[in-house]
Design a protein around this motif. Structure first.
Motif, PDB file in Angstrom:
ATOM      1  N   ASP A  79       0.866  -1.171   0.000  1.00 20.23           N
ATOM      2  CA  ASP A  79       0.000   0.000   0.000  1.00 20.23           C
ATOM      3  C   ASP A  79       0.906   1.224   0.000  1.00 20.23           C
ATOM      4  OD1 ASP A  79      -2.407   1.569   0.212  1.00 20.23           O
ATOM      5  OD2 ASP A  79      -1.932   1.830   2.342  1.00 20.23           O
ATOM      6  N   ARG A  80       1.090   1.796  -1.180  1.00 23.55           N
ATOM      7  CA  ARG A  80       2.021   2.917  -1.366  1.00 23.55           C
ATOM      8  C   ARG A  80       3.394   2.510  -0.869  1.00 23.55           C
ATOM      9  NH1 ARG A  80      -0.851   8.194  -2.163  1.00 23.55           N
ATOM     10  NH2 ARG A  80      -3.023   7.594  -2.406  1.00 23.55           N
ATOM     11  N   ALA A  81       3.943   3.215   0.116  1.00 22.88           N
ATOM     12  CA  ALA A  81       5.288   2.898   0.601  1.00 22.88           C
ATOM     13  C   ALA A  81       5.287   1.788   1.652  1.00 22.88           C
ATOM     14  CB  ALA A  81       5.953   4.148   1.177  1.00 22.88           C
ATOM     15  N   ARG A  82       4.110   1.377   2.119  1.00 27.89           N
ATOM     16  CA  ARG A  82       4.043   0.303   3.111  1.00 27.89           C
ATOM     17  C   ARG A  82       3.998  -1.038   2.380  1.00 27.89           C
ATOM     18  NH1 ARG A  82      -0.878   0.880   6.857  1.00 27.89           N
ATOM     19  NH2 ARG A  82      -1.919   1.024   4.858  1.00 27.89           N
ATOM     20  N   TRP A  83       4.735  -1.994   2.887  1.00 29.30           N
ATOM     21  CA  TRP A  83       4.684  -3.336   2.321  1.00 29.30           C
ATOM     22  C   TRP A  83       4.992  -4.356   3.412  1.00 29.30           C
ATOM     23  CZ3 TRP A  83       8.982  -6.533   2.384  1.00 29.30           C
ATOM     24  CH2 TRP A  83      10.210  -5.910   2.655  1.00 29.30           C
ATOM     25  N   ALA A  84       4.510  -5.573   3.194  1.00 28.98           N
ATOM     26  CA  ALA A  84       4.753  -6.651   4.148  1.00 28.98           C
ATOM     27  C   ALA A  84       4.766  -7.972   3.395  1.00 28.98           C
ATOM     28  CB  ALA A  84       3.683  -6.674   5.228  1.00 28.98           C
ATOM     29  N   THR A  85       5.734  -8.802   3.735  1.00 30.01           N
ATOM     30  CA  THR A  85       5.859 -10.135   3.132  1.00 30.01           C
ATOM     31  C   THR A  85       5.934 -11.167   4.239  1.00 30.01           C
ATOM     32  OG1 THR A  85       7.013  -9.277   1.195  1.00 30.01           O
ATOM     33  CG2 THR A  85       7.297 -11.617   1.664  1.00 30.01           C
ATOM     34  N   LEU A  86       5.245 -12.276   4.036  1.00 27.24           N
ATOM     35  CA  LEU A  86       5.314 -13.436   4.912  1.00 27.24           C
ATOM     36  C   LEU A  86       5.813 -14.609   4.075  1.00 27.24           C
ATOM     37  CD1 LEU A  86       1.821 -13.037   6.608  1.00 27.24           C
ATOM     38  CD2 LEU A  86       4.046 -12.581   7.678  1.00 27.24           C
ATOM     39  N   GLU A  87       6.784 -15.343   4.593  1.00 29.26           N
ATOM     40  CA  GLU A  87       7.325 -16.506   3.896  1.00 29.26           C
ATOM     41  C   GLU A  87       7.140 -17.741   4.764  1.00 29.26           C
ATOM     42  OE1 GLU A  87      11.436 -15.934   2.954  1.00 29.26           O
ATOM     43  OE2 GLU A  87      11.065 -14.024   1.940  1.00 29.26           O
ATOM     44  N   GLY A  88       7.059 -18.887   4.111  1.00 26.47           N
ATOM     45  CA  GLY A  88       6.954 -20.127   4.863  1.00 26.47           C
ATOM     46  C   GLY A  88       6.747 -21.321   3.973  1.00 26.47           C
ATOM     47  N   ARG A 120     -13.488 -26.047  -2.543  1.00 27.92           N
ATOM     48  CA  ARG A 120     -12.588 -25.163  -1.799  1.00 27.92           C
ATOM     49  C   ARG A 120     -11.656 -25.958  -0.887  1.00 27.92           C
ATOM     50  NH1 ARG A 120     -15.762 -20.912  -0.066  1.00 27.92           N
ATOM     51  NH2 ARG A 120     -15.178 -19.976  -2.043  1.00 27.92           N
ATOM     52  N   VAL A 121     -10.417 -25.525  -0.881  1.00 25.20           N
ATOM     53  CA  VAL A 121      -9.393 -26.020   0.035  1.00 25.20           C
ATOM     54  C   VAL A 121      -8.719 -24.795   0.636  1.00 25.20           C
ATOM     55  CG1 VAL A 121      -8.999 -28.184  -1.223  1.00 25.20           C
ATOM     56  CG2 VAL A 121      -7.645 -26.142  -1.807  1.00 25.20           C
ATOM     57  N   VAL A 122      -7.818 -25.028   1.568  1.00 23.84           N
ATOM     58  CA  VAL A 122      -7.058 -23.924   2.139  1.00 23.84           C
ATOM     59  C   VAL A 122      -5.575 -24.229   2.001  1.00 23.84           C
ATOM     60  CG1 VAL A 122      -7.252 -24.836   4.505  1.00 23.84           C
ATOM     61  CG2 VAL A 122      -6.660 -22.441   4.151  1.00 23.84           C
ATOM     62  N   ILE A 123      -4.845 -23.235   1.543  1.00 22.80           N
ATOM     63  CA  ILE A 123      -3.388 -23.303   1.556  1.00 22.80           C
ATOM     64  C   ILE A 123      -2.960 -22.706   2.894  1.00 22.80           C
ATOM     65  CG2 ILE A 123      -1.245 -22.506   0.487  1.00 22.80           C
ATOM     66  CD1 ILE A 123      -2.848 -22.267  -2.166  1.00 22.80           C
ATOM     67  N   GLU A 124      -2.378 -23.545   3.733  1.00 25.66           N
ATOM     68  CA  GLU A 124      -1.892 -23.094   5.032  1.00 25.66           C
ATOM     69  C   GLU A 124      -0.376 -22.942   4.945  1.00 25.66           C
ATOM     70  OE1 GLU A 124      -5.048 -24.809   8.234  1.00 25.66           O
ATOM     71  OE2 GLU A 124      -3.449 -26.180   7.623  1.00 25.66           O
ATOM     72  N   ILE A 125       0.090 -21.757   5.283  1.00 23.42           N
ATOM     73  CA  ILE A 125       1.510 -21.455   5.199  1.00 23.42           C
ATOM     74  C   ILE A 125       2.069 -21.377   6.618  1.00 23.42           C
ATOM     75  CG2 ILE A 125       3.242 -19.829   4.338  1.00 23.42           C
ATOM     76  CD1 ILE A 125       0.914 -18.810   2.417  1.00 23.42           C
ATOM     77  N   ALA A 126       2.930 -22.347   6.965  1.00 25.09           N
ATOM     78  CA  ALA A 126       3.614 -22.330   8.262  1.00 25.09           C
ATOM     79  C   ALA A 126       4.740 -21.310   8.141  1.00 25.09           C
ATOM     80  CB  ALA A 126       4.162 -23.715   8.592  1.00 25.09           C
ATOM     81  N   LEU A 127       4.591 -20.199   8.842  1.00 31.67           N
ATOM     82  CA  LEU A 127       5.464 -19.051   8.641  1.00 31.67           C
ATOM     83  C   LEU A 127       6.854 -19.235   9.247  1.00 31.67           C
ATOM     84  CD1 LEU A 127       2.775 -16.329   9.294  1.00 31.67           C
ATOM     85  CD2 LEU A 127       3.632 -17.146   7.079  1.00 31.67           C
ATOM     86  N   THR A 128       7.850 -18.839   8.453  1.00 30.42           N
ATOM     87  CA  THR A 128       9.242 -18.901   8.898  1.00 30.42           C
ATOM     88  C   THR A 128       9.891 -17.523   8.904  1.00 30.42           C
ATOM     89  OG1 THR A 128       9.966 -19.345   6.630  1.00 30.42           O
ATOM     90  CG2 THR A 128       9.567 -21.256   8.061  1.00 30.42           C
ATOM     91  N   ARG A 129       9.320 -16.566   8.193  1.00 28.45           N
ATOM     92  CA  ARG A 129       9.934 -15.244   8.101  1.00 28.45           C
ATOM     93  C   ARG A 129       8.858 -14.205   7.823  1.00 28.45           C
ATOM     94  NH1 ARG A 129      14.316 -15.460   3.971  1.00 28.45           N
ATOM     95  NH2 ARG A 129      15.474 -16.297   5.715  1.00 28.45           N
ATOM     96  N   ALA A 130       9.052 -13.027   8.405  1.00 25.25           N
ATOM     97  CA  ALA A 130       8.198 -11.863   8.129  1.00 25.25           C
ATOM     98  C   ALA A 130       9.117 -10.676   7.910  1.00 25.25           C
ATOM     99  CB  ALA A 130       7.256 -11.590   9.300  1.00 25.25           C
ATOM    100  N   MET A 131       8.765  -9.855   6.955  1.00 25.15           N
ATOM    101  CA  MET A 131       9.543  -8.644   6.721  1.00 25.15           C
ATOM    102  C   MET A 131       8.630  -7.579   6.153  1.00 25.15           C
ATOM    103  SD  MET A 131      11.747  -9.923   3.491  1.00 25.15           S
ATOM    104  CE  MET A 131      11.384 -11.663   3.386  1.00 25.15           C
ATOM    105  N   GLY A 132       9.096  -6.357   6.192  1.00 26.26           N
ATOM    106  CA  GLY A 132       8.304  -5.292   5.621  1.00 26.26           C
ATOM    107  C   GLY A 132       8.768  -3.935   6.066  1.00 26.26           C
ATOM    108  N   SER A 133       8.083  -2.957   5.547  1.00 29.53           N
ATOM    109  CA  SER A 133       8.310  -1.567   5.918  1.00 29.53           C
ATOM    110  C   SER A 133       6.949  -0.975   6.215  1.00 29.53           C
ATOM    111  CB  SER A 133       8.990  -0.814   4.776  1.00 29.53           C
ATOM    112  OG  SER A 133       9.191   0.537   5.134  1.00 29.53           O
TER     113      SER A 133
END
Length: 142
Positions: A79-88, A120-133
Protein backbone atom coordinates in the motif's frame (compact mmCIF):
# COMPACT_ATOMS: atom_id res chain seq x y z
CA UNK A 1 13.03 -4.99 8.38
CA UNK A 2 12.92 -8.64 9.49
CA UNK A 3 10.38 -9.63 12.15
CA UNK A 4 9.38 -12.72 14.08
CA UNK A 5 6.20 -13.89 12.29
CA UNK A 6 4.79 -15.13 15.62
CA UNK A 7 5.44 -11.86 17.41
CA UNK A 8 4.95 -8.94 15.03
CA UNK A 9 4.87 -5.36 16.23
CA UNK A 10 1.43 -3.71 16.46
CA UNK A 11 1.84 -1.68 13.23
CA UNK A 12 2.68 -4.84 11.24
CA UNK A 13 -0.32 -6.71 12.66
CA UNK A 14 -2.59 -3.73 11.99
CA UNK A 15 -1.43 -3.56 8.37
CA UNK A 16 -2.29 -7.25 7.88
CA UNK A 17 -5.75 -6.60 9.37
CA UNK A 18 -6.52 -3.90 6.77
CA UNK A 19 -8.29 -4.92 3.59
CA UNK A 20 -5.62 -5.30 0.88
CA UNK A 21 -5.27 -7.48 -2.17
CA UNK A 22 -2.17 -9.63 -1.83
CA UNK A 23 -0.01 -11.83 -4.01
CA UNK A 24 0.95 -15.45 -3.51
CA UNK A 25 4.16 -16.73 -5.10
CA UNK A 26 4.45 -20.51 -5.52
CA UNK A 27 7.07 -22.52 -7.38
CA UNK A 28 5.96 -24.22 -10.58
CA UNK A 29 7.24 -27.78 -11.09
CA UNK A 30 9.96 -26.35 -13.38
CA UNK A 31 11.10 -24.00 -10.57
CA UNK A 32 9.83 -20.74 -12.08
CA UNK A 33 7.69 -18.48 -9.87
CA UNK A 34 3.91 -18.36 -10.29
CA UNK A 35 2.51 -15.10 -8.86
CA UNK A 36 -1.23 -14.52 -8.49
CA UNK A 37 -3.52 -12.10 -6.66
CA UNK A 38 -5.21 -13.60 -3.59
CA UNK A 39 -6.83 -12.74 -0.29
CA UNK A 40 -4.61 -13.69 2.67
CA UNK A 41 -5.25 -13.89 6.37
CA UNK A 42 -2.46 -13.74 8.92
CA UNK A 43 -2.64 -15.57 12.24
CA UNK A 44 0.54 -14.84 14.22
CA UNK A 45 -0.68 -16.84 17.24
CA UNK A 46 -0.79 -20.00 15.11
CA UNK A 47 2.18 -18.97 12.97
CA UNK A 48 0.03 -19.32 9.85
CA UNK A 49 -1.08 -17.41 6.80
CA UNK A 50 -4.09 -18.82 4.97
CA UNK A 51 -5.32 -18.60 1.38
CA UNK A 52 -8.60 -20.14 0.27
CA UNK A 53 -8.62 -21.60 -3.24
CA UNK A 54 -10.23 -24.04 -5.65
CA UNK A 55 -8.71 -27.51 -5.52
CA UNK A 56 -8.05 -27.37 -9.29
CA UNK A 57 -6.26 -23.99 -9.29
CA UNK A 58 -2.66 -23.72 -10.48
CA UNK A 59 -1.53 -22.38 -7.08
CA UNK A 60 -2.92 -25.45 -5.31
CA UNK A 61 -1.44 -27.80 -7.91
CA UNK A 62 1.95 -26.09 -7.49
CA UNK A 63 1.89 -26.63 -3.72
CA UNK A 64 0.75 -30.23 -4.09
CA UNK A 65 3.50 -30.91 -6.66
CA UNK A 66 6.10 -30.11 -4.00
CA UNK A 67 5.07 -33.25 -2.10
CA UNK A 68 4.23 -33.85 1.55
CA UNK A 69 7.10 -31.66 2.80
CA UNK A 70 5.32 -28.65 1.29
CA UNK A 71 6.38 -25.80 -0.96
CA UNK A 72 8.37 -22.68 -0.04
CA UNK A 73 6.07 -19.73 -0.78
CA UNK A 74 5.61 -16.04 -0.07
CA UNK A 75 2.60 -13.77 0.32
CA UNK A 76 2.94 -10.03 0.01
CA UNK A 77 0.83 -6.90 0.21
CA UNK A 78 1.66 -3.32 -0.74
CA UNK A 79 0.00 0.00 0.00
CA UNK A 80 2.02 2.92 -1.37
CA UNK A 81 5.29 2.90 0.60
CA UNK A 82 4.04 0.30 3.11
CA UNK A 83 4.68 -3.34 2.32
CA UNK A 84 4.75 -6.65 4.15
CA UNK A 85 5.86 -10.14 3.13
CA UNK A 86 5.31 -13.44 4.91
CA UNK A 87 7.33 -16.51 3.90
CA UNK A 88 6.95 -20.13 4.86
CA UNK A 89 6.13 -23.67 3.90
CA UNK A 90 2.73 -24.22 2.31
CA UNK A 91 0.58 -27.31 2.44
CA UNK A 92 -2.94 -27.84 1.12
CA UNK A 93 -5.72 -28.94 3.46
CA UNK A 94 -9.21 -30.09 2.53
CA UNK A 95 -10.14 -30.64 6.18
CA UNK A 96 -13.62 -29.09 6.55
CA UNK A 97 -12.71 -27.48 9.89
CA UNK A 98 -9.55 -25.91 8.48
CA UNK A 99 -11.43 -24.63 5.41
CA UNK A 100 -14.22 -23.20 7.58
CA UNK A 101 -11.68 -21.40 9.78
CA UNK A 102 -9.98 -19.94 6.70
CA UNK A 103 -13.35 -18.80 5.33
CA UNK A 104 -14.25 -17.21 8.67
CA UNK A 105 -10.98 -15.29 8.80
CA UNK A 106 -11.36 -14.25 5.15
CA UNK A 107 -14.86 -12.89 5.85
CA UNK A 108 -13.54 -10.99 8.87
CA UNK A 109 -10.68 -9.37 6.94
CA UNK A 110 -12.37 -8.75 3.59
CA UNK A 111 -15.90 -7.99 4.78
CA UNK A 112 -17.64 -10.64 2.72
CA UNK A 113 -18.39 -14.30 3.19
CA UNK A 114 -17.00 -16.45 0.38
CA UNK A 115 -19.59 -18.11 -1.83
CA UNK A 116 -19.98 -21.78 -0.87
CA UNK A 117 -17.76 -23.99 -3.02
CA UNK A 118 -17.41 -27.76 -2.50
CA UNK A 119 -14.06 -27.60 -4.35
CA UNK A 120 -12.59 -25.16 -1.80
CA UNK A 121 -9.39 -26.02 0.03
CA UNK A 122 -7.06 -23.92 2.14
CA UNK A 123 -3.39 -23.30 1.56
CA UNK A 124 -1.89 -23.09 5.03
CA UNK A 125 1.51 -21.45 5.20
CA UNK A 126 3.61 -22.33 8.26
CA UNK A 127 5.46 -19.05 8.64
CA UNK A 128 9.24 -18.90 8.90
CA UNK A 129 9.93 -15.24 8.10
CA UNK A 130 8.20 -11.86 8.13
CA UNK A 131 9.54 -8.64 6.72
CA UNK A 132 8.30 -5.29 5.62
CA UNK A 133 8.31 -1.57 5.92
CA UNK A 134 5.25 -0.66 7.91
CA UNK A 135 5.22 2.54 9.91
CA UNK A 136 2.26 3.66 11.95
CA UNK A 137 0.44 6.63 10.41
CA UNK A 138 1.97 9.93 11.45
CA UNK A 139 -0.23 12.76 12.75
CA UNK A 140 -0.75 15.61 10.33
CA UNK A 141 1.60 18.56 10.78
CA UNK A 142 -0.05 21.79 11.94
Amino acid sequence: MALDPRSPDPAYSAFWAERHLCTLTTPRPDGTPHVVPVGVTYDPDAGLARVIARRSSRKVRNVLAAGPEGARVAVCQVDRARWATLEGVARVSDDRGAVAEAERRYAQRYGRTPTPNPERVVIEIALTRAMGSVRPPQPAAD
